[in-house]
Motif scaffolding. Sequence first.
Motif, PDB file in Angstrom:
ATOM      1  N   GLU A  60      45.459  98.189  19.974  1.00 40.89           N
ATOM      2  CA  GLU A  60      45.396  99.391  20.466  1.00 40.89           C
ATOM      3  C   GLU A  60      43.972  99.495  21.418  1.00 40.89           C
ATOM      4  N   LEU A  61      43.739 100.094  22.339  1.00 39.45           N
ATOM      5  CA  LEU A  61      42.747 100.358  23.010  1.00 39.45           C
ATOM      6  C   LEU A  61      42.336 101.794  23.360  1.00 39.45           C
ATOM      7  N   ALA A  62      40.873 101.996  23.830  1.00 39.98           N
ATOM      8  CA  ALA A  62      40.508 103.141  24.392  1.00 39.98           C
ATOM      9  C   ALA A  62      40.380 102.862  25.899  1.00 39.98           C
ATOM     10  N   VAL A  63      40.610 103.804  26.688  1.00 40.16           N
ATOM     11  CA  VAL A  63      40.198 103.608  28.301  1.00 40.16           C
ATOM     12  C   VAL A  63      39.167 104.698  28.352  1.00 40.16           C
ATOM     13  N   TYR A  64      38.192 104.020  29.400  1.00 37.80           N
ATOM     14  CA  TYR A  64      37.141 105.093  29.970  1.00 37.80           C
ATOM     15  C   TYR A  64      37.314 105.035  31.437  1.00 37.80           C
ATOM     16  N   GLY A  65      37.012 106.370  32.201  1.00 40.02           N
ATOM     17  CA  GLY A  65      36.958 106.349  33.397  1.00 40.02           C
ATOM     18  C   GLY A  65      36.085 107.572  33.983  1.00 40.02           C
ATOM     19  N   ARG A  66      35.645 107.601  35.048  1.00 36.27           N
ATOM     20  CA  ARG A  66      34.459 108.586  35.624  1.00 36.27           C
ATOM     21  C   ARG A  66      34.855 108.962  37.017  1.00 36.27           C
ATOM     22  N   CYS A  67      34.671 110.153  37.279  1.00 36.56           N
ATOM     23  CA  CYS A  67      34.764 110.581  38.875  1.00 36.56           C
ATOM     24  C   CYS A  67      33.722 111.419  39.274  1.00 36.56           C
ATOM     25  N   SER A  68      33.227 111.503  40.325  1.00 36.39           N
ATOM     26  CA  SER A  68      31.982 112.369  40.728  1.00 36.39           C
ATOM     27  C   SER A  68      32.685 113.246  41.760  1.00 36.39           C
ATOM     28  N   THR A  69      32.174 114.702  41.759  1.00 36.10           N
ATOM     29  CA  THR A  69      32.661 115.611  42.316  1.00 36.10           C
ATOM     30  C   THR A  69      31.699 115.753  43.460  1.00 36.10           C
ATOM     31  N   GLU A  70      30.540 114.981  43.918  1.00 35.69           N
ATOM     32  CA  GLU A  70      29.818 115.195  44.987  1.00 35.69           C
ATOM     33  C   GLU A  70      30.485 114.627  46.302  1.00 35.69           C
ATOM     34  N   ASP A  71      31.319 113.745  46.370  1.00 39.14           N
ATOM     35  CA  ASP A  71      31.898 113.450  47.425  1.00 39.14           C
ATOM     36  C   ASP A  71      33.559 113.641  47.530  1.00 39.14           C
ATOM     37  N   ASN A  72      33.584 114.909  46.963  1.00 38.59           N
ATOM     38  CA  ASN A  72      34.987 115.801  46.852  1.00 38.59           C
ATOM     39  C   ASN A  72      36.178 114.899  46.516  1.00 38.59           C
TER      40      ASN A  72
ATOM     41  N   LEU B  94      30.684 106.533  22.514  1.00 41.80           N
ATOM     42  CA  LEU B  94      29.846 106.131  21.713  1.00 41.80           C
ATOM     43  C   LEU B  94      29.694 106.424  20.250  1.00 41.80           C
ATOM     44  N   ALA B  95      29.768 107.747  20.042  1.00 38.08           N
ATOM     45  CA  ALA B  95      29.740 108.322  18.795  1.00 38.08           C
ATOM     46  C   ALA B  95      31.022 107.984  17.953  1.00 38.08           C
ATOM     47  N   GLU B  96      32.215 107.770  18.674  1.00 36.13           N
ATOM     48  CA  GLU B  96      33.283 107.260  17.711  1.00 36.13           C
ATOM     49  C   GLU B  96      33.271 105.942  17.448  1.00 36.13           C
ATOM     50  N   LEU B  97      32.392 105.104  17.935  1.00 36.72           N
ATOM     51  CA  LEU B  97      32.171 103.747  17.361  1.00 36.72           C
ATOM     52  C   LEU B  97      31.821 103.692  16.023  1.00 36.72           C
ATOM     53  N   LYS B  98      30.853 104.722  15.437  1.00 39.56           N
ATOM     54  CA  LYS B  98      30.574 104.699  14.261  1.00 39.56           C
ATOM     55  C   LYS B  98      31.674 105.282  13.095  1.00 39.56           C
ATOM     56  N   ASN B  99      32.766 105.598  13.762  1.00 43.83           N
ATOM     57  CA  ASN B  99      33.823 106.205  12.883  1.00 43.83           C
ATOM     58  C   ASN B  99      34.786 104.968  12.288  1.00 43.83           C
ATOM     59  N   PRO B 100      34.659 104.871  11.157  1.00 41.46           N
ATOM     60  CA  PRO B 100      35.572 103.686  10.584  1.00 41.46           C
ATOM     61  C   PRO B 100      37.168 103.797  10.803  1.00 41.46           C
ATOM     62  N   ARG B 101      37.379 105.162  10.993  1.00 46.72           N
ATOM     63  CA  ARG B 101      38.882 105.557  11.034  1.00 46.72           C
ATOM     64  C   ARG B 101      39.400 105.448  12.517  1.00 46.72           C
ATOM     65  N   ARG B 102      38.673 104.910  13.243  1.00 41.18           N
ATOM     66  CA  ARG B 102      39.284 104.958  14.655  1.00 41.18           C
ATOM     67  C   ARG B 102      40.279 104.227  14.771  1.00 41.18           C
TER      68      ARG B 102
END
Length: 651
Positions: free
Chosen positions: A31-43, A93-101
Amino acid sequence: MTAEISNDPWSTLDAILGLQAADPVEEGIGELAVYGRCSTEDNQDPETSRGWQFGNARKFVEPLGGRIVAEYFDIGQSRSVPWERRTEASRLLAELKNPRRTWNALVVGEGTRCWFGNQFSLIAPRFAAYGVELWVPELGGRFDPRNPSHKMLMSVLGGMSESERQHVQARVRAAMDAQVLNEGRHQGGRAPYGYVVADGGPHPNPRKAAEGFRLRVLAIDEPAAEVVRRIFAEYLDGKGDRAIANGLNLDGIPCPSARRPEQNRHRLADGWQGSTTRSILENPRYTGYAIFGRWAKHETLLNPDDVGAGHVVRFRRAAPDRIVRSRQPAHPKIVSVEDFTQAQLMRRSRAAGGLRGIAKLERERPAAKHTYLLKGLVRCDICARRMQGAVIRKGIYYRCIARTMAPGSPVLADHPKTVNLREDVVIPPLNAWLCQVFDPDNRDETVAAMVGAQPGGSGTGRETVEKRLKDAEARLRRHQAAIEAGVDPAALVDAMNLAQAERQAAREELENLPESATIDAAEVYAMLDSLGDVERALNSRNPDRITQVYRDLGLQVLYDNKKEAVVVTASPRVDNVCVRGGTTTPPRRKSTVIREIIREPYQKARSTLILAVLEWPWCRRKRRAPSVGNSPKLYRRVDDRTVRSSVRQRE
């Protein structure tokens, strides 16, 4: 053949298409977590960006037995913002400290979108401390903290991300500068107070026009534009920022945030402030030209002692070389370039006085107990100084005191100690004369008198230049006579050269003087229309309105102490526009009819006329006063309360 295909159809299809199927993994990533990001400055479209980033992540880890069970996606967050200050990234980052993740690894869709500069080197040790692996597509697998190549490649990706962002910013800024400079295009944002954003037709970009985008331009909001003109006019008259704001609040004029609450949600509609009027006075867009780049984003360290905390964006005034102005007017102007320039020069001169000078200017002055209707308009005939208003035994007077003059002045020989002129004796006949001259029934006679009173000479400064020429020639004759009398010529070389240069300059100036311009009836009629109802204004109970009428008429009162008479001249201004080129010449006192004629190319020329002279004697008691007729000369009996000048001194 059919049997072979039916036994393993997918392998046969993969062979035909040239695909290589991944071998099954006995123990996958898990099982993995996925992270992404987008900016609204360039529409960017958040849904589209989320789809392709998470799609890339699944294609990367699913063949390896990975299964995504948690998703974190930041919208509207710049890549330069550290993970701790991003909404979803900080939650991850806060979820890293959760032992039940439910996940023990993290995958990203694109590394350059997630990390910027040295962010990866600050984040990776935190994941390693909690036993979470990082899977990056650019590495082709899992990040190995003991592999120097992986560290170097991630540093390069961070630098590429930073470089890409800077290049995008530079390209966008260059394109917007070109649009403003060449086209005067409105670049969006809130319209300045006094303007509204209007439809300017189809978008010049064909693709955007096909999608329904429209060009936006600035149009004048007339009620707010009048307030802007008032602010500039009062500032040029000497008022400060806070004094102007207080006047607007007293008149009940809504402030910009109250007038447009939909575009000022971040401000309190609590009335006009000094900063509000200051921003209006310093905005050059009111001149009709498109200005871009006056304010710019500056990134500063959130904590200089902790570089890893990242930067924060602050708006600051841009350097002068970063500001762009359109070559041609881009929208209707509210204030002329000349008035705006004069206001900026006044602001600089006031700022040169320091905080103490600004505080003195902005200090609220207590309201005057008495209103002087002729303030600044009355002069003494003896010394030609303005007479000062004063209250004597509940009466308003205008006084000229001899002790305020410079010691040793030759005027002191004929000047009484005090010269007094009572206001309530002057105002009634003065208003009666003005109402008679500007009465609508006498309109044609007034215009004919003003037009016919203009002489035919030139009024361009010829008398002054001729006087300089005569003075230079007289000096040359004196020098020549001195040489003939035996003076050493070497001692007069410099003086003669100076006189000859002045004579030559005066001759050339006389040759280049333009012809005078006269005022026609149409201009006089326009001037009378601009004055409005003079009689109604003079009969009003508003002292400010009466004073404004006097100033619009160019009223001047000259008190003759010896004759005990008052001479009143009204010099209304006629405004016309010079539409052709010309030369700027100084004003010239031509005669008693046309005082000043100033003509400048593409600027308003003011011509001042003297309508008539109001003169009446100060009659003593038991003196018969003539009746008031249709003549502009008016007479008034002086009652017992009238204070005549220098009476006490003569007694």
